[in-house]
Design an enzyme around this catalytic site. Structure first.
Site, PDB file in Angstrom:
ATOM      1  N   ARG A  24       0.828  -1.218   0.000  1.00 47.46           N
ATOM      2  CA  ARG A  24       0.000   0.000   0.000  1.00 47.46           C
ATOM      3  C   ARG A  24       0.859   1.264   0.000  1.00 47.46           C
ATOM      4  O   ARG A  24       0.531   2.262   0.654  1.00 47.46           O
ATOM      5  CB  ARG A  24      -0.922   0.038   1.223  1.00 47.46           C
ATOM      6  CG  ARG A  24      -1.812  -1.166   1.380  1.00 47.46           C
ATOM      7  CD  ARG A  24      -3.007  -1.122   0.433  1.00 47.46           C
ATOM      8  NE  ARG A  24      -3.896  -2.224   0.720  1.00 47.46           N
ATOM      9  CZ  ARG A  24      -3.859  -3.410   0.119  1.00 47.46           C
ATOM     10  NH1 ARG A  24      -2.980  -3.654  -0.838  1.00 47.46           N
ATOM     11  NH2 ARG A  24      -4.708  -4.357   0.436  1.00 47.46           N
ATOM     12  N   TYR A  61      -6.196 -16.729  -2.350  1.00 50.31           N
ATOM     13  CA  TYR A  61      -6.953 -16.045  -1.298  1.00 50.31           C
ATOM     14  C   TYR A  61      -8.422 -16.446  -1.270  1.00 50.31           C
ATOM     15  O   TYR A  61      -9.040 -16.624  -2.328  1.00 50.31           O
ATOM     16  CB  TYR A  61      -6.938 -14.531  -1.569  1.00 50.31           C
ATOM     17  CG  TYR A  61      -5.819 -13.754  -0.923  1.00 50.31           C
ATOM     18  CD1 TYR A  61      -4.498 -14.156  -1.056  1.00 50.31           C
ATOM     19  CD2 TYR A  61      -6.093 -12.594  -0.218  1.00 50.31           C
ATOM     20  CE1 TYR A  61      -3.475 -13.404  -0.489  1.00 50.31           C
ATOM     21  CE2 TYR A  61      -5.079 -11.838   0.344  1.00 50.31           C
ATOM     22  CZ  TYR A  61      -3.775 -12.252   0.202  1.00 50.31           C
ATOM     23  OH  TYR A  61      -2.778 -11.510   0.747  1.00 50.31           O
ATOM     24  N   SER A  87     -10.975  -0.448   3.469  1.00 48.34           N
ATOM     25  CA  SER A  87     -10.251  -0.780   4.709  1.00 48.34           C
ATOM     26  C   SER A  87      -9.814   0.517   5.367  1.00 48.34           C
ATOM     27  O   SER A  87      -9.107   1.316   4.756  1.00 48.34           O
ATOM     28  CB  SER A  87      -8.998  -1.590   4.395  1.00 48.34           C
ATOM     29  OG  SER A  87      -9.353  -2.770   3.746  1.00 48.34           O
ATOM     30  N   GLU A 109      -5.176   3.309   6.911  1.00 49.81           N
ATOM     31  CA  GLU A 109      -4.787   3.236   5.499  1.00 49.81           C
ATOM     32  C   GLU A 109      -5.381   4.453   4.785  1.00 49.81           C
ATOM     33  O   GLU A 109      -4.809   4.966   3.824  1.00 49.81           O
ATOM     34  CB  GLU A 109      -5.352   1.938   4.907  1.00 49.81           C
ATOM     35  CG  GLU A 109      -5.055   1.772   3.447  1.00 49.81           C
ATOM     36  CD  GLU A 109      -5.612   0.469   2.880  1.00 49.81           C
ATOM     37  OE1 GLU A 109      -5.286  -0.598   3.424  1.00 49.81           O
ATOM     38  OE2 GLU A 109      -6.366   0.539   1.909  1.00 49.81           O
TER      39      GLU A 109
HETATM   40  P1  NAP Z   1      -9.780 -11.658   4.403  1.00 50.68           P
HETATM   41  O1  NAP Z   1      -9.885 -12.705   3.367  1.00 50.68           O
HETATM   42  O2  NAP Z   1     -10.780 -11.573   5.504  1.00 50.68           O
HETATM   43  O3  NAP Z   1      -8.333 -11.745   5.069  1.00 50.68           O
HETATM   44  C1  NAP Z   1      -7.902 -10.805   6.049  1.00 50.68           C
HETATM   45  C2  NAP Z   1      -6.505 -10.337   5.691  1.00 50.68           C
HETATM   46  O4  NAP Z   1      -5.611 -11.412   5.721  1.00 50.68           O
HETATM   47  C3  NAP Z   1      -6.462  -9.757   4.306  1.00 50.68           C
HETATM   48  O5  NAP Z   1      -6.563  -8.360   4.406  1.00 50.68           O
HETATM   49  C4  NAP Z   1      -5.178 -10.249   3.711  1.00 50.68           C
HETATM   50  O6  NAP Z   1      -4.144  -9.295   3.695  1.00 50.68           O
HETATM   51  C5  NAP Z   1      -4.743 -11.366   4.617  1.00 50.68           C
HETATM   52  N1  NAP Z   1      -4.783 -12.640   3.870  1.00 50.68           N
HETATM   53  C6  NAP Z   1      -5.866 -13.414   3.655  1.00 50.68           C
HETATM   54  N2  NAP Z   1      -5.520 -14.498   2.953  1.00 50.68           N
HETATM   55  C7  NAP Z   1      -4.191 -14.394   2.711  1.00 50.68           C
HETATM   56  C8  NAP Z   1      -3.250 -15.195   2.021  1.00 50.68           C
HETATM   57  N3  NAP Z   1      -3.604 -16.360   1.452  1.00 50.68           N
HETATM   58  N4  NAP Z   1      -1.961 -14.768   1.959  1.00 50.68           N
HETATM   59  C9  NAP Z   1      -1.590 -13.613   2.523  1.00 50.68           C
HETATM   60  N5  NAP Z   1      -2.428 -12.801   3.179  1.00 50.68           N
HETATM   61  C10 NAP Z   1      -3.723 -13.181   3.290  1.00 50.68           C
HETATM   62  O7  NAP Z   1      -9.678 -10.222   3.683  1.00 50.68           O
HETATM   63  P2  NAP Z   1     -10.813  -9.243   3.159  1.00 50.68           P
HETATM   64  O8  NAP Z   1     -10.935  -8.116   4.101  1.00 50.68           O
HETATM   65  O9  NAP Z   1     -12.036 -10.004   2.760  1.00 50.68           O
HETATM   66  O10 NAP Z   1     -10.134  -8.663   1.858  1.00 50.68           O
HETATM   67  C11 NAP Z   1      -9.814  -9.485   0.757  1.00 50.68           C
HETATM   68  C12 NAP Z   1      -8.783  -8.804  -0.100  1.00 50.68           C
HETATM   69  O11 NAP Z   1      -9.268  -7.548  -0.602  1.00 50.68           O
HETATM   70  C13 NAP Z   1      -7.507  -8.483   0.668  1.00 50.68           C
HETATM   71  O12 NAP Z   1      -6.423  -8.698  -0.169  1.00 50.68           O
HETATM   72  C14 NAP Z   1      -7.678  -7.035   1.037  1.00 50.68           C
HETATM   73  O13 NAP Z   1      -6.447  -6.356   1.186  1.00 50.68           O
HETATM   74  C15 NAP Z   1      -8.449  -6.494  -0.150  1.00 50.68           C
HETATM   75  N6  NAP Z   1      -9.255  -5.349   0.272  1.00 50.68           N
HETATM   76  C16 NAP Z   1      -8.668  -4.114   0.320  1.00 50.68           C
HETATM   77  C17 NAP Z   1      -9.419  -3.033   0.731  1.00 50.68           C
HETATM   78  C18 NAP Z   1      -8.816  -1.665   0.813  1.00 50.68           C
HETATM   79  O14 NAP Z   1      -9.543  -0.709   1.027  1.00 50.68           O
HETATM   80  N7  NAP Z   1      -7.539  -1.519   0.682  1.00 50.68           N
HETATM   81  C19 NAP Z   1     -10.749  -3.199   1.108  1.00 50.68           C
HETATM   82  C20 NAP Z   1     -11.285  -4.460   1.073  1.00 50.68           C
HETATM   83  C21 NAP Z   1     -10.544  -5.533   0.645  1.00 50.68           C
HETATM   84  P3  NAP Z   1      -3.876  -8.230   2.488  1.00 50.68           P
HETATM   85  O15 NAP Z   1      -4.821  -7.126   2.747  1.00 50.68           O
HETATM   86  O16 NAP Z   1      -2.477  -7.818   2.755  1.00 50.68           O
HETATM   87  O17 NAP Z   1      -4.092  -8.902   1.201  1.00 50.68           O
END
Ligand code: NAP
Length: 342
Positions: free
Chosen positions: A159, A190, A229, A325
């Protein structure tokens, strides 16, 4: 101070700016910047306002980047997609898929514009922009010179990029070049994507699965304002992660290449029973604790108080101190978000 920013930030915070100018090309953007500069006014360049929290009225000019256009060049091994900074990101994802150029499907439905994508190296479901970014075209504001910044020069991190540091106020992003290899390799590490079969999966199936996961878990900004996020996932030293895991063996944790460990901020917040917690018109989203939402005409004070409360609770329980963030914008420009919620 009578130009409303409410429609220009996905949080739906009711704030104002001295001036708002919509730029449809580089020259309009430069003219607006130079006019503000001549008046010694601060400038904020905005895409769709999907990652900002306006703390106060902005005492300067907001330039809304609406430089559009998508051009594709075919190379032997890849497609090169040159997209204007003001294009909606998801629209570009759809466009590339519809035209048989996969590679962006994991990044579907990320709110915001193309021009914002390199700034925080957007990422989701195992893919970050840096995987596909070839270059970023910028205009140097003081001179009007067009500069092409290569992906390597962008110094992408988690990020993060050079556009949050040295290049923050000097350059405006006007276009992004994406390189999509013809030899498509699905990223299925993921969430629900792990259930897809890498041998038979199609880009459209990955896209559909990502869209389904996002729409089920994440709030629609048109219903409840939010900026995605709110906090970054904390990355901590291995010893610290070990100590935390000995107390909370179920904590999700992801070892990084440099030996540090990424923790899931949403899980930490959830463990503090904060889902649904409200302060004023702001709330912690019930489906995804990492997102703070505007449930009832939230003010920025409500959001800041709630973010402070979340940070305190998580800090007291886990000794992990969350950092936003989302970027906080004060009267004269960006301010230190950690200091505001500490
Ligand atoms: P999630 O699946 O509930 O998982 C929680 C966190 O764990 C994620 O944020 C992700 O980190 C990490 N994670 C999960 N599986 C992983 C793997 N296999 N290897 C490494 N790290 C893992 O997450 P979620 O909130 O539903 O979001 C899903 C994805 O969408 C994530 O990549 C998240 O970053 C992205 N997202 C971003 C935003 C934003 O505003 N920036 C908003 C919503 C979702 P990472 O975030 O580092 O990938």
């Amino acid at each position: 101070m009578n130009h409303s920013l409410k429609a220009l930030n996905t949080f739906g915070i009711d704030q104002y700016a001295s001036e708002i100018v919509c730029a449809e090309n580089e020259q309009q953007l430069l003219d607006a910047w130079q006019a503000a500069n001549a008046l010694s006014q601060p400038v904020l360049i905005l895409g769709e306002g999907s990652n900002v929290l306006f703390l106060d009225a902005f005492h300067g000019t907001v330039i809304v980047n609406r430089i559009r256009g998508i051009e594709v060049t075919e190379q032997p091994e890849a497609w090169l997609v040159h997209a204007g900074a003001g294009e909606n990101w998801h629209h570009v994802v759809q466009y590339t898929l519809q035209h048989g150029m996969p590679g962006l499907e994991n990044l579907a439905l990320i709110p915001g514009c193309v021009g914002s994508s390199p700034i925080q190296n957007i990422g989701a479901y195992g893919v970050e922009l840096q995987r596909v970014c070839d270059y970023v075209d910028c205009v140097e504001l003081a001179t009007g010179k067009l500069v092409r910044v290569s992906a390597a020069e962008c110094r992408f991190g988690y990020r993060d990029s050079i556009f949050k540091h040295e290049y923050q106020d000097r350059f405006a992003i006007v276009a992004v070049g994406l390189r999509l290899p013809k030899q498509w390799q699905p990223v299925l590490t993921y969430g629900d994507l792990v259930r897809l079969d890498p041998a038979t999966v199609t880009p459209q199936q990955v896209f559909d699965s990502v869209c389904l996961m996002r729409t089920t878990k994440l709030p629609d900004p048109k219903v409840n304002g939010n900026a995605g996020s709110f906090f970054k996932n904390p990355v901590v030293a291995a010893e610290m992660a070990e100590a935390l895991l000995s107390r909370f063996p179920g904590a999700p944790h992801y070892p990084q290449a440099d030996g540090s460990v990424k923790l899931a901020a949403g899980w930490l917040i959830d463990q503090c029973q904060l889902k649904g917690q409200t302060i004023g018109g702001a709330a912690v989203h019930r489906q995804q604790a990492l997102v703070l939402i505007n449930v009832d005409n939230a003010t920025s004070e409500d959001v800041v108080k709630l973010a402070h409360h979340v940070r305190q609770k998580v800090g007291e329980k886990f000794n992990v101190w969350l950092e936003p963030e989302v970027r906080f914008i004060g009267q004269m420009g960006e301010v230190n978000a950690v200091e505001i919620i500490a």
